[in-house]
Design a protein around this motif. Structure first.
Motif, short mmCIF file in Angstrom:
data_model
loop_
_atom_site.label_atom_id
_atom_site.label_comp_id
_atom_site.label_asym_id
_atom_site.label_seq_id
_atom_site.Cartn_x
_atom_site.Cartn_y
_atom_site.Cartn_z
N GLN A 159 0.82 -1.21 0.00
CA GLN A 159 0.00 0.00 0.00
C GLN A 159 0.85 1.26 0.00
O GLN A 159 0.41 2.30 -0.47
CB GLN A 159 -0.93 0.01 1.22
N SER A 233 -8.28 1.90 -7.16
CA SER A 233 -9.64 1.46 -7.45
C SER A 233 -10.62 2.32 -6.67
O SER A 233 -10.27 2.95 -5.66
CB SER A 233 -9.82 -0.02 -7.10
N HIS A 234 -11.87 2.30 -7.17
CA HIS A 234 -12.92 3.08 -6.53
C HIS A 234 -14.23 2.31 -6.63
O HIS A 234 -14.64 1.91 -7.73
CB HIS A 234 -13.06 4.45 -7.21
N ASP A 235 -14.87 2.08 -5.49
CA ASP A 235 -16.16 1.40 -5.44
C ASP A 235 -17.24 2.45 -5.29
O ASP A 235 -17.38 3.08 -4.24
CB ASP A 235 -16.19 0.41 -4.27
N THR A 236 -18.02 2.65 -6.35
CA THR A 236 -19.05 3.69 -6.32
C THR A 236 -20.22 3.32 -5.41
O THR A 236 -20.93 4.20 -4.91
CB THR A 236 -19.58 3.95 -7.74
N SER A 238 -20.14 1.58 -2.42
CA SER A 238 -19.81 1.83 -1.01
C SER A 238 -19.02 3.11 -0.82
O SER A 238 -18.69 3.47 0.32
CB SER A 238 -19.00 0.65 -0.46
N ASN A 239 -18.69 3.79 -1.92
CA ASN A 239 -17.94 5.06 -1.87
C ASN A 239 -16.61 4.89 -1.14
O ASN A 239 -16.23 5.67 -0.27
CB ASN A 239 -18.77 6.14 -1.18
N THR A 240 -15.90 3.83 -1.49
CA THR A 240 -14.59 3.56 -0.91
C THR A 240 -13.52 3.71 -1.99
O THR A 240 -13.75 3.39 -3.16
CB THR A 240 -14.52 2.15 -0.32
N TYR A 241 -12.35 4.17 -1.56
CA TYR A 241 -11.24 4.41 -2.47
C TYR A 241 -10.03 3.61 -1.98
O TYR A 241 -9.83 3.45 -0.77
CB TYR A 241 -10.88 5.89 -2.53
N ARG A 242 -9.24 3.14 -2.91
CA ARG A 242 -8.01 2.42 -2.59
C ARG A 242 -6.85 3.14 -3.26
O ARG A 242 -6.82 3.29 -4.49
CB ARG A 242 -8.07 0.97 -3.06
N TYR A 243 -5.91 3.61 -2.43
CA TYR A 243 -4.76 4.37 -2.91
C TYR A 243 -3.48 3.58 -2.66
O TYR A 243 -3.39 2.72 -1.78
CB TYR A 243 -4.67 5.71 -2.19
#
Length: 542
Positions: A159, A233-236, A238-243
């Protein structure tokens, strides 16, 4: 005491407590402050009500260890005293009672249940102590420890990455930084380390681990950092982001024994030192010395990054001199002493009788017949912009910076080793960076590592900051005379040890060696990379 209270023998009579009825059940009992029988006291008071009867304990199947909060893992067998102590520490409320006894009650090993028997005491009424026995059941839950997570994780699942770089032509700083990282355990949270020609990359599973590692670097070397993030990635829904986070760490591009010319503003800020100075130490700041006046100063990292400058010459460009004569002066400061020395370049032997008279700060270290390294500034070629602002500055022809010794392979007589980081060497990056080098990359790294080991032998102050371990292959047991006479083997716990000397390997008598008292035990060659062997090669990750 009244005489009426004594019997005929002169001994006071023994007083007995009266018999009363229990205030709750009416059973005849001996009088006590609670006026209740034992059964009623136990029915009315529960001294274990604040102690939980069930709890959870976490177990790692990979390494067979139990979690001791917050993040320490302990190895313990079933029904061992270590496991019993771990279970008791997990219980809250035991500090309000007195623990008299504790033990295990047998359960099936595969039941994932651990039952502990506890015997406690507590004062419930005035001068009335109640003792009670109870059982606590611990449920064993499986959880992977951080070490097993790092072993099972793929390096591509990182990460955060910390990219440590230094714009110099050698690995001297990184070899020293590697030992500091090992000594303080700063690499324990890494999932992978990759070696690059100009630095190292440290990969972490969490951003907080990378930030803690950057904080450690900031406390041991002068650095500046930059941070960047990349959306993976972005999950629309659940409005979660992965950086993925990248920390760029640049180490100040100056090393010990480099010679530099201070910019005018830094020259004034440091009290007029120099402007031609030698760097004697690199830590969180730069330690500078004027070799002609013995004036010293400390240059903080923020000041350097505000007024950056480069080295005129690095220790790689040093020339070897033979010391012919030394005349010390009375001007001294700490371990430094001004002296006028007569030297001749080693390469001039047999060609000419050229001698040079040099003023140096190494008066306490040099004697006639020694060898020294210095800079040939008169014949050096460097950028004139490095001297900008000092139009009247006259550079000396020569400048000594270090005492040295004859070049020999001293690895056979070296009785100590250093631990190494388990890093990967990217073949594609190495071939690109070392394409124009005459030496093979592995041979060049081995040469730089040998220079670092010799620096440790010659500099005691440098050794105080790192851990040096005994080489078990260079020590052998010395049997006592009694054991020799009786033919008995020497127990391993009582073995004395001596250094195994190589036959036919002659060394300088005055060459400094690391004392045995400074060496640490505990180096296990089978644990992993622990000596100065080359890092393992790895193909670039996709």
């Amino acid at each position: 005491m009244d005489s009426m209270d004594l019997d005929s023998s002169g001994v006071p009579p023994r007083r007995t407590l009266p018999t009363i009825l229990c205030c709750l059940c009416g059973v005849p009992i001996t009088a006590n402050p609670s006026n209740m029988c034992i059964n009623c006291i136990r029915g009315q008071v529960d001294i274990t009500e604040n102690i939980p009867k069930t709890s959870t304990i976490y177990y790692c199947k990979g390494c067979a260890r139990y979690l001791q909060p917050p993040k320490h893992w302990v190895a313990a067998e079933l029904e061992s005293k270590e496991l019993l102590a771990l279970c008791i520490k997990r219980l809250k409320g035991l500090n309000k009672v007195k623990l008299v006894d504790a033990g295990f009650r047998w359960t099936e090993p595969h039941s994932r249940r651990i039952q502990v028997r506890l015997l406690v005491q507590k004062e419930v009424f005035n001068n009335t102590i109640l003792q009670q026995e109870f059982f606590v059941e611990f449920i064993v839950e499986y959880q992977q420890c951080d070490m097993c997570k790092r072993d099972a994780a793929d390096i591509d699942e990182w990460q955060a990455v910390v990219q440590v770089r230094q714009k110099v032509v050698h690995k001297r700083t990184f070899l020293f930084l590697e030992q500091l990282i090992i000594k303080h355990g700063a690499h324990e949270d890494t999932v992978g380390i990759k070696a690059h020609p100009d630095g190292l990359d440290f990969y972490f599973l969490h951003r907080s681990h990378a930030m803690r590692f950057v904080s450690f670097l900031n406390h041991v070397v002068p650095i500046r950092t930059k941070q960047a993030d990349h959306l993976v990635s972005h999950d629309t829904n659940s409005n979660t982001y992965r950086y993925k986070y990248t920390f760029s760490v640049e180490i100040l591009p100056l090393c010990k024994d480099d010679v530099a010319c201070l910019p005018p503003k830094v020259h004034v800020l440091l009290g007029g030192i120099g402007p031609l100075v030698l760097i004697t130490k690199v830590s969180t700041s730069l330690s500078l010395i004027d070799p002609f006046t013995l004036q010293t100063a400390e240059l903080a990292a923020p000041v350097y990054w505000k007024y950056p400058f480069q080295a005129l010459m690095s220790f790689k460009q040093g020339t070897e001199f033979a010391v012919l004569d030394v005349e010390k002066s009375r001007e001294r400061k700490g371990k430094w002493c001004l002296a006028d020395v007569t030297v001749a370049r080693s390469i001039d032997y047999g060609k000419n009788d050229s001698q040079h008279y040099i003023s140096t700060h190494l008066g306490n270290f040099l004697n006639p017949g020694d060898l020294a390294l210095g800079y040939d500034l008169g014949n050096a070629v460097f950028n004139e912009s490095l001297l900008a602002g000092h139009k009247r500055l006259q550079l000396p022809d020569f400048l000594l910076f270090k005492k040295t010794y004859s070049k020999k392979n001293r690895s056979k007589r070296r009785m100590w080793r250093l631990k190494r980081l388990n890093m990967e060497l990217d073949d594609a990056v190495v071939e690109t960076a070392y394409r124009k080098s005459n030496l093979d990359p592995i041979a060049r790294m081995a040469a730089e590592q040998e220079e670092f080991l010799q620096d440790l032998e010659q500099d005691q102050d440098l050794r105080t900051n790192i851990n040096i371990y005994r080489d078990p292959t260079k020590f052998k047991p010395i049997p006592s005379q009694m054991d020799v006479d009786q033919g008995n083997p020497v127990p391993a716990a009582t073995q004395n040890r001596q250094v195994v000397a190589e036959d036919g390997d002659e060394d300088d008598e005055d060459y400094p060696e690391v004392p045995i008292e400074e060496l640490l035990e505990g180096l296990n060659i089978e644990d992993g990379p622990d000596d100065f062997s080359a890092p393992s090669r790895a193909q670039p990750s996709s």
